[in-house]
Design a protein around this motif. Structure first.
Motif, short mmCIF file in Angstrom:
data_model
loop_
_atom_site.label_atom_id
_atom_site.label_comp_id
_atom_site.label_asym_id
_atom_site.label_seq_id
_atom_site.Cartn_x
_atom_site.Cartn_y
_atom_site.Cartn_z
N GLY A 1 0.80 -1.22 0.00
CA GLY A 1 0.00 0.00 0.00
C GLY A 1 0.83 1.26 0.00
N PHE A 2 2.13 1.13 0.30
CA PHE A 2 3.00 2.30 0.34
C PHE A 2 3.89 2.39 -0.89
N LEU A 3 3.61 1.53 -1.89
CA LEU A 3 4.23 1.72 -3.20
C LEU A 3 3.72 3.02 -3.80
N TYR A 4 4.55 3.69 -4.56
CA TYR A 4 4.05 4.85 -5.29
C TYR A 4 3.04 4.38 -6.33
N PRO A 5 2.01 5.16 -6.62
CA PRO A 5 1.07 4.79 -7.70
C PRO A 5 1.83 4.62 -9.02
N ASN A 6 1.26 3.84 -9.92
CA ASN A 6 1.92 3.58 -11.20
C ASN A 6 2.27 4.85 -11.95
N ARG A 7 1.38 5.85 -11.89
CA ARG A 7 1.65 7.10 -12.62
C ARG A 7 2.92 7.77 -12.11
N VAL A 8 3.15 7.67 -10.80
CA VAL A 8 4.36 8.26 -10.21
C VAL A 8 5.59 7.45 -10.61
N SER B 1 10.90 2.39 -5.00
CA SER B 1 9.52 2.42 -5.51
C SER B 1 8.50 2.63 -4.39
N TYR B 2 8.96 2.70 -3.15
CA TYR B 2 8.07 2.89 -2.00
C TYR B 2 8.14 4.32 -1.48
N ASP B 3 7.01 4.80 -0.99
CA ASP B 3 6.99 6.08 -0.28
C ASP B 3 7.34 5.77 1.18
N THR B 4 8.63 5.58 1.42
CA THR B 4 9.09 5.14 2.74
C THR B 4 8.78 6.16 3.82
N SER B 5 8.83 7.43 3.49
CA SER B 5 8.52 8.46 4.48
C SER B 5 7.09 8.33 4.98
N LYS B 6 6.18 8.01 4.06
CA LYS B 6 4.78 7.82 4.46
C LYS B 6 4.62 6.59 5.35
N LEU B 7 5.33 5.52 5.02
CA LEU B 7 5.28 4.30 5.83
C LEU B 7 5.84 4.56 7.23
N ILE B 8 6.93 5.30 7.31
CA ILE B 8 7.52 5.61 8.62
C ILE B 8 6.58 6.48 9.44
N ARG B 9 5.91 7.43 8.82
CA ARG B 9 4.94 8.27 9.56
C ARG B 9 3.80 7.41 10.09
N PHE B 10 3.36 6.45 9.28
CA PHE B 10 2.29 5.54 9.69
C PHE B 10 2.73 4.73 10.92
N LEU B 11 3.92 4.16 10.87
CA LEU B 11 4.42 3.35 11.98
C LEU B 11 4.68 4.22 13.22
N ALA B 12 5.15 5.44 13.00
CA ALA B 12 5.38 6.35 14.12
C ALA B 12 4.07 6.66 14.83
N VAL C 1 -5.19 -5.07 -10.32
CA VAL C 1 -4.93 -3.95 -11.22
C VAL C 1 -3.49 -3.47 -11.13
N TYR C 2 -2.72 -4.05 -10.17
CA TYR C 2 -1.29 -3.77 -10.06
C TYR C 2 -1.03 -2.29 -9.74
N ASP C 3 -1.87 -1.75 -8.85
CA ASP C 3 -1.76 -0.32 -8.55
C ASP C 3 -2.45 -0.01 -7.22
N ILE C 4 -2.19 1.19 -6.71
CA ILE C 4 -2.88 1.69 -5.53
C ILE C 4 -4.34 1.96 -5.89
N VAL C 5 -5.26 1.58 -5.01
CA VAL C 5 -6.68 1.81 -5.25
C VAL C 5 -7.02 3.21 -4.73
N GLU C 6 -7.28 4.09 -5.64
CA GLU C 6 -7.53 5.49 -5.27
C GLU C 6 -8.77 5.61 -4.39
N GLY C 7 -8.62 6.33 -3.28
CA GLY C 7 -9.74 6.60 -2.38
C GLY C 7 -10.04 5.51 -1.38
N GLU C 8 -9.35 4.36 -1.47
CA GLU C 8 -9.59 3.26 -0.54
C GLU C 8 -8.50 3.24 0.53
N ARG C 9 -8.89 3.00 1.79
CA ARG C 9 -7.94 2.97 2.90
C ARG C 9 -8.17 1.76 3.79
N GLN C 10 -7.10 1.25 4.37
CA GLN C 10 -7.21 0.22 5.40
C GLN C 10 -7.12 0.93 6.75
#
Length: 318
Positions: free
Chosen positions: A130-137, A152-163, A181-190
């Motif tokens: 879920g912290f992979l950059y979207p395909n467009r990025v 290929s990961y937004d590591t800063s976002k993952l670290i903020r989540f874990l923090a 679809v091999y991509d981030i699902v826009e608008g969906e969150r866990q």
């Protein structure tokens, strides 16, 4: 090459146990999962027996349950010393290993077993996909063919989540990734709310540096209370990857929405050729450069044999 967890090396940081020795450490534990539940939890082309769950994963869940309880007790003692009550923080388990080695199945089994212990902990499972950059990025960055590599990961976002998790934030959310679809699902969150335990599964979660880039001050693994590396011989992992790819032709690849729909009608020979090319150019490189070097940072190494069954376990001495 030195085997850092060899039972014959007195200076090894690991205690090495075979499957039978490991199973004997949790006598009398009742297997809470049925064969049907185990079947639903296992991945493609894996055949995890109820004996495997009882011998390997049930004792592991017992160990993790003990660690979690000890961590919660330590939190209470710290509050007592500080004369104040701080927010409950979850016990975080990191899980790493190669593509196709069976991390997801291991994570799901541990989640199911941990949640069945008498104290009924609330156990959440998060994949770092879920912290992979979207395909467009990834396309903009020119690294679409390096999906799964650290960059290929937004590591800063993952670290903020874990923090946030480790700061006691009661509810956090993460992006959702679709393998279809091999991509981030826009608008969906866990959404994860007040968990006791969180399992974080991903190929690079134990990594600390890569490709000579600047080393960050904080690593994803800094937030882990316990870490597991799922291991196997590379030839076995390669064969599992090929077989999984061939099986997906008649399952997920058949879906009209599948990113890999173009592979659905390949012959066995064509599928093997395509899968081997993907493995050699992407997964093998990532394994050697970024994943395998992190193995000995884990608290526990699960080594699997040719049939996907765990043959030995290597527990770091505490």
């Amino acid at each position: 090459m030195i085997s850092y967890y060899s039972a014959h090396k007195p200076y090894s940081p690991y205690i090495t146990l075979n499957k039978q020795e490991w199973a004997a450490l949790s006598p009398g534990s009742v297997q809470p999962l049925s064969e049907q539940e185990i079947s639903r939890l296992q991945g493609i082309n894996e055949n995890i027996s109820i004996d495997e769950v009882s011998s390997v994963y049930l004792p592991l869940s017992r160990l993790l349950n003990l660690y979690t309880t000890a961590s919660q007790d330590l939190h209470s003692v710290t509050n007592l010393f500080l004369h104040k009550k701080t927010s409950k923080v979850p016990y975080i388990i990191g899980m790493a290993g190669s593509v196709a080695v069976g991390k997801s199945t291991t994570a799901r089994l541990i989640q199911a077993l941990l949640s069945r212990w008498p104290n009924h902990p609330k156990v959440e499972l998060l994949t770092t996909d879920g912290f992979l950059y979207p395909n467009r990025v990834l396309e903009e960055k020119g690294i679409m063919n390096r999906k799964g590599f650290p960059e290929s990961y937004d590591t800063s976002k993952l670290i903020r989540f874990l923090a946030d998790l480790k700061s006691g934030v009661s509810e956090v959310s993460a992006p959702v990734y679709s393998h279809l679809v091999y991509d981030i699902v826009e608008g969906e969150r866990q959404v994860i709310s007040n968990p006791d335990i969180v399992i974080v599964e991903g190929i690079n979660v134990l990594q600390v540096a890569n490709d000579g880039r600047e080393i960050p001050e904080v690593f994803v693994s800094d937030f882990f209370d316990f870490s597991i590396y799922v291991d196997a011989k590379e030839d076995d992992i390669f064969n599992w990857y090929i077989e999984r790819f061939k099986t997906l032709r008649s399952t997920a690849f058949k879906d009209p929405d599948s990113y890999f729909r173009k592979y659905a009608d390949l012959s066995d020979e064509e599928a093997e050729r395509v899968a081997e090319k993907i493995w050699k150019e992407i997964n093998e490189v990532n394994l050697h450069r970024n994943i395998l070097p992190t193995k000995h940072r884990a608290d526990l190494i699960l080594h699997k044999g040719k049939n996907h069954g765990v043959e030995s376990l290597h527990l770091r001495k505490k």
